[in-house]
Design an enzyme around this catalytic site. Sequence first.
Site, PDB file in Angstrom:
ATOM      1  N   TYR A 279       0.886  -1.156   0.000  1.00  0.00           N
ATOM      2  CA  TYR A 279       0.000   0.000   0.000  1.00  0.00           C
ATOM      3  C   TYR A 279       0.926   1.207   0.000  1.00  0.00           C
ATOM      4  O   TYR A 279       1.785   1.322   0.885  1.00  0.00           O
ATOM      5  CB  TYR A 279      -0.839   0.023   1.289  1.00  0.00           C
ATOM      6  CG  TYR A 279      -1.825  -1.125   1.409  1.00  0.00           C
ATOM      7  CD1 TYR A 279      -3.032  -1.095   0.728  1.00  0.00           C
ATOM      8  CD2 TYR A 279      -1.551  -2.226   2.218  1.00  0.00           C
ATOM      9  CE1 TYR A 279      -3.946  -2.132   0.841  1.00  0.00           C
ATOM     10  CE2 TYR A 279      -2.458  -3.276   2.340  1.00  0.00           C
ATOM     11  CZ  TYR A 279      -3.655  -3.218   1.650  1.00  0.00           C
ATOM     12  OH  TYR A 279      -4.556  -4.248   1.752  1.00  0.00           O
TER      13      TYR A 279
ATOM     14  N   THR B  88      -1.558  -2.190  -4.247  1.00  0.00           N
ATOM     15  CA  THR B  88      -3.008  -2.318  -4.029  1.00  0.00           C
ATOM     16  C   THR B  88      -3.626  -0.923  -4.030  1.00  0.00           C
ATOM     17  O   THR B  88      -3.264  -0.071  -3.220  1.00  0.00           O
ATOM     18  CB  THR B  88      -3.279  -3.051  -2.704  1.00  0.00           C
ATOM     19  OG1 THR B  88      -2.668  -4.340  -2.791  1.00  0.00           O
ATOM     20  CG2 THR B  88      -4.764  -3.218  -2.444  1.00  0.00           C
TER      21      THR B  88
ATOM     22  N   ASP C 198      -7.147  -0.357  -4.257  1.00  0.00           N
ATOM     23  CA  ASP C 198      -8.587  -0.353  -3.943  1.00  0.00           C
ATOM     24  C   ASP C 198      -8.873   0.013  -2.492  1.00  0.00           C
ATOM     25  O   ASP C 198      -9.981  -0.170  -2.007  1.00  0.00           O
ATOM     26  CB  ASP C 198      -9.205  -1.729  -4.267  1.00  0.00           C
ATOM     27  CG  ASP C 198      -8.541  -2.866  -3.475  1.00  0.00           C
ATOM     28  OD1 ASP C 198      -7.851  -2.593  -2.474  1.00  0.00           O
ATOM     29  OD2 ASP C 198      -8.733  -4.036  -3.867  1.00  0.00           O
TER      30      ASP C 198
ATOM     31  N   HIS D  89     -10.886  -7.087  -3.787  1.00  0.00           N
ATOM     32  CA  HIS D  89     -10.220  -7.306  -2.500  1.00  0.00           C
ATOM     33  C   HIS D  89     -10.943  -8.404  -1.707  1.00  0.00           C
ATOM     34  O   HIS D  89     -11.075  -8.325  -0.493  1.00  0.00           O
ATOM     35  CB  HIS D  89     -10.167  -5.999  -1.707  1.00  0.00           C
ATOM     36  CG  HIS D  89      -9.022  -5.880  -0.750  1.00  0.00           C
ATOM     37  ND1 HIS D  89      -7.989  -4.997  -0.927  1.00  0.00           N
ATOM     38  CD2 HIS D  89      -8.736  -6.522   0.405  1.00  0.00           C
ATOM     39  CE1 HIS D  89      -7.142  -5.085   0.084  1.00  0.00           C
ATOM     40  NE2 HIS D  89      -7.580  -6.015   0.912  1.00  0.00           N
TER      41      HIS D  89
ATOM     42  N   ASP E 178      -8.620 -11.967  -9.164  1.00  0.00           N
ATOM     43  CA  ASP E 178      -8.870 -12.781  -7.972  1.00  0.00           C
ATOM     44  C   ASP E 178     -10.222 -12.430  -7.386  1.00  0.00           C
ATOM     45  O   ASP E 178     -10.844 -11.423  -7.735  1.00  0.00           O
ATOM     46  CB  ASP E 178      -7.727 -12.721  -6.943  1.00  0.00           C
ATOM     47  CG  ASP E 178      -7.649 -11.424  -6.132  1.00  0.00           C
ATOM     48  OD1 ASP E 178      -8.646 -10.666  -6.057  1.00  0.00           O
ATOM     49  OD2 ASP E 178      -6.583 -11.172  -5.538  1.00  0.00           O
TER      50      ASP E 178
ATOM     51  N   GLY F  48     -13.153 -15.207  -5.289  1.00  0.00           N
ATOM     52  CA  GLY F  48     -14.139 -16.265  -5.473  1.00  0.00           C
ATOM     53  C   GLY F  48     -13.673 -17.462  -6.273  1.00  0.00           C
ATOM     54  O   GLY F  48     -14.480 -18.338  -6.568  1.00  0.00           O
TER      55      GLY F  48
ATOM     56  N   GLY G  29      -6.967 -16.255  -2.514  1.00  0.00           N
ATOM     57  CA  GLY G  29      -6.661 -15.693  -1.203  1.00  0.00           C
ATOM     58  C   GLY G  29      -7.058 -16.643  -0.090  1.00  0.00           C
ATOM     59  O   GLY G  29      -6.232 -17.393   0.451  1.00  0.00           O
ATOM     60  N   ARG G  30      -8.349 -16.666   0.226  1.00  0.00           N
ATOM     61  CA  ARG G  30      -8.808 -17.466   1.367  1.00  0.00           C
ATOM     62  C   ARG G  30      -8.471 -18.958   1.277  1.00  0.00           C
ATOM     63  O   ARG G  30      -8.106 -19.551   2.296  1.00  0.00           O
ATOM     64  CB  ARG G  30     -10.308 -17.259   1.586  1.00  0.00           C
ATOM     65  CG  ARG G  30     -10.648 -15.835   2.047  1.00  0.00           C
ATOM     66  CD  ARG G  30     -12.146 -15.651   2.221  1.00  0.00           C
ATOM     67  NE  ARG G  30     -12.501 -14.298   2.608  1.00  0.00           N
ATOM     68  CZ  ARG G  30     -12.663 -13.272   1.752  1.00  0.00           C
ATOM     69  NH1 ARG G  30     -12.478 -13.466   0.449  1.00  0.00           N
ATOM     70  NH2 ARG G  30     -13.000 -12.076   2.197  1.00  0.00           N
TER      71      ARG G  30
HETATM   72  C1  LIG Z   1      -7.594 -12.359   5.412  1.00  0.00           C
HETATM   73  C2  LIG Z   1      -7.304 -11.581   4.172  1.00  0.00           C
HETATM   74  C3  LIG Z   1      -6.253 -10.676   4.180  1.00  0.00           C
HETATM   75  C4  LIG Z   1      -5.956  -9.944   3.026  1.00  0.00           C
HETATM   76  N1  LIG Z   1      -4.884  -9.114   3.046  1.00  0.00           N
HETATM   77  C5  LIG Z   1      -4.569  -8.419   1.928  1.00  0.00           C
HETATM   78  C6  LIG Z   1      -3.440  -7.587   1.918  1.00  0.00           C
HETATM   79  O1  LIG Z   1      -2.713  -7.464   2.891  1.00  0.00           O
HETATM   80  N2  LIG Z   1      -3.202  -6.885   0.791  1.00  0.00           N
HETATM   81  C7  LIG Z   1      -3.993  -6.988  -0.335  1.00  0.00           C
HETATM   82  O2  LIG Z   1      -3.724  -6.338  -1.336  1.00  0.00           O
HETATM   83  N3  LIG Z   1      -5.057  -7.807  -0.335  1.00  0.00           N
HETATM   84  C8  LIG Z   1      -5.358  -8.529   0.751  1.00  0.00           C
HETATM   85  N4  LIG Z   1      -6.429  -9.366   0.740  1.00  0.00           N
HETATM   86  C9  LIG Z   1      -7.193  -9.546  -0.510  1.00  0.00           C
HETATM   87  C10 LIG Z   1      -6.602 -10.702  -1.342  1.00  0.00           C
HETATM   88  O3  LIG Z   1      -5.363 -10.342  -1.885  1.00  0.00           O
HETATM   89  C11 LIG Z   1      -7.493 -11.115  -2.494  1.00  0.00           C
HETATM   90  O4  LIG Z   1      -7.808  -9.987  -3.263  1.00  0.00           O
HETATM   91  C12 LIG Z   1      -8.784 -11.819  -2.080  1.00  0.00           C
HETATM   92  O5  LIG Z   1      -8.581 -12.596  -0.925  1.00  0.00           O
HETATM   93  C13 LIG Z   1      -9.254 -12.708  -3.225  1.00  0.00           C
HETATM   94  O6  LIG Z   1     -10.464 -13.295  -2.899  1.00  0.00           O
HETATM   95  P1  LIG Z   1     -10.618 -14.801  -2.358  1.00  0.00           P
HETATM   96  O7  LIG Z   1     -10.248 -14.758  -0.924  1.00  0.00           O
HETATM   97  O8  LIG Z   1     -12.056 -15.058  -2.610  1.00  0.00           O
HETATM   98  O9  LIG Z   1      -9.706 -15.699  -3.170  1.00  0.00           O
HETATM   99  C14 LIG Z   1      -6.746 -10.107   1.864  1.00  0.00           C
HETATM  100  C15 LIG Z   1      -7.789 -11.024   1.864  1.00  0.00           C
HETATM  101  C16 LIG Z   1      -8.071 -11.750   2.999  1.00  0.00           C
HETATM  102  C17 LIG Z   1      -9.192 -12.751   2.954  1.00  0.00           C
HETATM  103  C1  LIG Z   2      -6.127  -7.440  13.125  1.00  0.00           C
HETATM  104  C2  LIG Z   2      -5.970  -5.989  13.011  1.00  0.00           C
HETATM  105  C3  LIG Z   2      -6.257  -5.440  11.625  1.00  0.00           C
HETATM  106  C4  LIG Z   2      -5.254  -4.385  11.238  1.00  0.00           C
HETATM  107  C5  LIG Z   2      -5.350  -4.071   9.776  1.00  0.00           C
HETATM  108  C6  LIG Z   2      -4.020  -3.809   9.148  1.00  0.00           C
HETATM  109  C7  LIG Z   2      -4.122  -3.658   7.654  1.00  0.00           C
HETATM  110  C8  LIG Z   2      -3.739  -4.894   6.933  1.00  0.00           C
HETATM  111  C9  LIG Z   2      -4.369  -4.963   5.600  1.00  0.00           C
HETATM  112  C10 LIG Z   2      -4.862  -6.328   5.311  1.00  0.00           C
HETATM  113  C11 LIG Z   2      -5.887  -6.350   4.225  1.00  0.00           C
HETATM  114  O1  LIG Z   2      -5.697  -5.842   3.147  1.00  0.00           O
HETATM  115  C12 LIG Z   2      -7.134  -7.033   4.462  1.00  0.00           C
HETATM  116  O2  LIG Z   2      -7.926  -7.129   3.527  1.00  0.00           O
HETATM  117  O3  LIG Z   2      -7.361  -7.461   5.589  1.00  0.00           O
END
Ligand SMILES: Cc1cc2nc3c(=O)[nH]c(=O)nc-3n(C[C@H](O)[C@H](O)[C@H](O)COP(=O)(O)O)c2cc1C
Ligand SMILES: CCCCCCCCCCC(=O)C(=O)O
Length: 363
Positions: A133, A159, A161, A251, A282, A284, A305-306
């Site tokens: 970010y 990122t 968004d 996201h 990404d 779903g 992601g998940r």
């Molecule tokens: C727990 C969690 C944390 C995430 N952290 C970030 C992150 O730090 N930076 C980011 O660009 N996207 C983050 N994302 C979004 C993922 O990169 C991705 O866009 C998204 O999980 C894709 O969807 P999916 O979980 O259905 O595969 C996060 C998603 C989840 C579920």
């Molecule tokens: C557990 C405390 C949450 C603190 C948030 C920090 C930002 C991290 C960004 C992660 C992300 O993109 C997401 O979707 O979650």
Amino acid sequence: MIPTLTDLRERARKRLDPRVYDFFEGGAGGETALHENEAAFRRLALLPRVLRGAATRDLSVTLCGDRLAMPVLVSPTAFHRLAHPEGEPATARATAAAGTVLVTGMAATVPVAEVTAAARAVQADAAVWFQLYLQPEPEVTLALVRRAERAGCTALVVTVDSPVFGRRERDARHGFDDLPAGLAAENMRGLPGATDDRPRDIAMSPGLSWDDLRRLRAQTRLPVLLKGILHPGDARIAVAEGVDGLLVSNHGGRQLDAAPASIEALPAVAEAVAGRIPVLLDGGVRRGSDAAVALALGASAVGVGRPVLWGLAADGEKGVRHVLELLRAEFDHVLALCGGGSPADLGPDLVVARGSVRGGEAR
Ligand SMILES: Cc1cc2nc3c(=O)[nH]c(=O)nc-3n(C[C@H](O)[C@H](O)[C@H](O)COP(=O)(O)O)c2cc1C
Ligand SMILES: CCCCCCCCCCC(=O)C(=O)O
């Protein structure tokens, strides 16, 4: 029995503290975008071709100079040590073994240099990209970029968004607003705003513009991809600006709840880009057939992601290996059933809205 992603999700749910499970699983607001990411894939069908003579299949794709053994990569997700004590290095080993890209990021609970080292211990040329970010102070962003470059990351994923953080109602309900003791965003140490005990917080920056992106690109030789593009107008600007790739993403439904499903936004973005730079998607993706639909609609690869967090929580490195192998095997199988020999054989003529094919009306 071989566990499916649904089994791994359930195992993860049983193993994790409910606050952590909800942090991983949840979306923003009423979770419409989260739900729609999966549901929109179910509304699409593949119309297979036959007798195309594809005796062998090659799943590999090349993105920004890195060769992936399959068109599925690991999207950045925060705080892997919440899922498993080994955290990001376990994910990195599994991803390297699958021959694909791990996007680690600012919110990793292990420093980026340890993540790339873990990947390269499995495969010498393993590709790890770094997600960031842009921070309000350019010098902080630059310090992070240099850290990623020194660690040997081969691309940056910015990122875009998240000008503000999504309103996550599950986290608010649990009061989950900080990491447990002993866990931190390790890449944020040693930066302005950090103390000896606590890394700097990750800031979201609503004031960012294309100028900030231009500055970043002038400071690095790494390819820069933008993550979180949904509007074709932004895709056109990104191409004109010289960006190296786009990731169509809402996201994982964690930012703008009113956003469309990623797969619904993809065709217009792919059309605007017209093949000039790679377009990834990404959100779903749960099956090889979802990956095939996305590729047919113009993506060069998809991210998950998940599912990776479920694998990690369920069984550490082995669980992530299993997730990636499942997706590879399913994608390969679907490609064969559609008469394809490589990802390039999947085109938009293969995708129809479910319920729309009646007695030869389709094509
Ligand atoms: C727990 C969690 C944390 C995430 N952290 C970030 C992150 O730090 N930076 C980011 O660009 N996207 C983050 N994302 C979004 C993922 O990169 C991705 O866009 C998204 O999980 C894709 O969807 P999916 O979980 O259905 O595969 C996060 C998603 C989840 C579920
Ligand atoms: C557990 C405390 C949450 C603190 C948030 C920090 C930002 C991290 C960004 C992660 C992300 O993109 C997401 O979707 O979650």
